[in-house]
Scaffold this motif. Structure first.
Motif, short mmCIF file in Angstrom:
data_model
loop_
_atom_site.label_atom_id
_atom_site.label_comp_id
_atom_site.label_asym_id
_atom_site.label_seq_id
_atom_site.Cartn_x
_atom_site.Cartn_y
_atom_site.Cartn_z
N ALA A 166 0.81 -1.22 0.00
CA ALA A 166 0.00 0.00 0.00
C ALA A 166 0.85 1.26 0.00
O ALA A 166 0.40 2.30 -0.48
N PRO A 175 1.67 3.49 2.38
CA PRO A 175 0.86 4.61 2.90
C PRO A 175 1.68 5.88 3.07
O PRO A 175 2.86 5.84 3.43
N GLU A 232 -3.99 6.63 6.04
CA GLU A 232 -3.79 5.54 5.09
C GLU A 232 -3.19 4.32 5.78
O GLU A 232 -3.56 3.18 5.50
N ARG A 250 -5.74 2.27 7.76
CA ARG A 250 -6.67 1.47 6.98
C ARG A 250 -6.13 0.08 6.67
O ARG A 250 -6.86 -0.79 6.17
#
Length: 422
Positions: free
Chosen positions: A386, A388, A393, A396
């Protein structure tokens, strides 16, 4: 109604009739203590992850000043204790198993007293603060060490028993001063054994719900609250189910201040997520049936990108998680965390993943924690994929709750974004 109760005549002692007396107003119970923190609900991927999460929360409570003796972890069956013992031992947290053999009936305790009695005959000059040191030397022949063993089960239980004898010698030596001798200690142990007055083992209590009746702790963890364990699988009749509900109520009311309720989706690491939260949780935590990968009730709903949708009974249900590479249904907790099948090609920066693992190792060693308590491999893979940029972010990502965000978020974000963690 009230008017009827007042007007209907009833016979009195002399046979005459008069109005029915008013019923007493219902009693209102008022707590003498202020409101405490809201209960914390946590869903974990498997039993190992649950035990690691519990150990991490226990460490936080200890850091906040709650003593180990005021913390308890309660479970439905004794077989659930193994993973918890291992996680607490790996985290360097002492514990005691309740409901087992009496302290002075344990073989290591009996052997320890015999060894100390023999040593007392040739140690007449040992007194005061020298006594605890001699006790350590004597019990070393039975397996006592200055540091707790990493093993769980019988090995750890034996060490905790011997350590309780050492702790008692330290307590008595400090209280009685220079006149206290090894002979006095043996006499004290004999007296306590006769009355079964065991020394307190300074550790977190691990106990079954049945053995916890009548006891209280400042902080209580109720673990394994999945269907098949709570209620237990062999509870088939309504009477049996009601008894299981009462047993859960016993566990809930053992907590004075803090309450944690946890359940798992699978038994073993990487296993199929076939477990469901206990039906009893529906009235306590409306999101229990839909939360996946949560670390506390404060976690935003829908974390992890699985999405939620309405259901006929008003509850939410997670949509099936699909592999981002091939589109297949993801079956295990590890696959759902990473968002792809385990045999699909990696879609993350492998160099970043290795840097995250190196950071996790140094962080866990500095805190004397097992690495998985910081983050599991699956969570690190999810972070690497991901990449982030912000705390929101990062939050999550499954496996990153608010507590871990507070502890490790800044380091992880700096590492992912090319900076050197402080």
């Amino acid at each position: 109604d009230e008017r009827t109760r007042q007007q209907v005549p009833i016979p009195g002692p002399d046979g005459t009739r008069g109005p029915m007396p008013r019923w007493a107003e219902p009693l209102e119970l008022v707590s003498q203590r202020p409101h405490g923190p809201a209960p914390v609900f946590a869903e974990c991927t498997d039993d190992e992850a649950e035990a690691g999460w519990v150990a991490a929360q226990v460490r936080t409570l200890l850091d906040e000043g709650i003593t180990a003796a005021e913390i308890a972890v309660l479970f439905r069956t004794n077989g659930q204790s193994q993973a918890l013992e291992q996680a607490l031992a790996a985290a360097g947290i002492g514990y005691q198993l309740r409901g087992g053999e009496r302290f002075f009936s344990r073989r290591e305790v009996r052997d320890g007293i015999l060894q100390l009695r023999a040593a007392a005959r040739s140690a007449q000059d040992v007194a005061g603060d020298q006594v605890p040191g001699r006790v350590r030397d004597v019990l070393a022949s039975l397996g006592f060490t200055e540091t707790a063993p990493q093993a769980s089960g019988a090995v750890r239980e034996k060490w905790e028993s011997l350590n309780a004898l050492v702790a008692l010698s330290e307590e008595l030596a400090a209280a009685r001063g220079d006149q206290f001798t090894l002979t006095d200690l043996v006499a004290e142990l004999d007296e306590r054994a006769a009355s079964q007055h065991a020394p307190t083992v300074q550790g977190v209590t691990l106990a079954s719900l049945h053995s916890a009746k009548g006891l209280e702790w400042d902080a209580v963890f109720l673990v394994g609250l999945s269907e098949g364990l709570m209620p237990i699988s062999f509870a088939q009749t309504q009477e049996d189910i009601d008894e299981e509900r009462r047993l859960l109520y016993v566990g809930i009311t053992r907590a004075r201040l803090r309450l944690f309720l946890t359940w798992t989706l699978a038994r073993g690491t990487g296993g199929r997520s076939t477990r469901k939260p206990s039906r009893f949780l529906e009235a306590l935590d409306p999101e229990a049936g839909s939360r996946h990968g949560a670390q506390s009730r404060r976690r935003p709903s829908g974390a992890g990108g699985n999405g939620t949708g309405p259901r006929g009974n008003g509850r939410k249900r997670s949509q099936p998680a699909l592999c981002r590479t091939c589109g297949a249904l993801l079956e295990t907790g590890a696959e759902r965390k990473t968002g792809r099948c385990l045999d699909c090609p990696a879609t993350y920066d492998e160099a970043m993943f290795e840097e995250l693992k190196a950071w996790r190792l140094s962080t866990s060693q500095a805190a004397s924690l097992p690495a998985f308590v910081v983050f599991t491999d699956a969570t690190l893979v999810a972070i690497a994929e991901a990449a982030p940029k912000t705390p929101a972010e990062l939050l999550r990502i499954p496996g990153v709750g608010r507590s871990k965000l507070e502890k490790y978020g800044q380091d992880v974000l700096e590492l992912v974004n090319g900076a050197t963690p402080a």
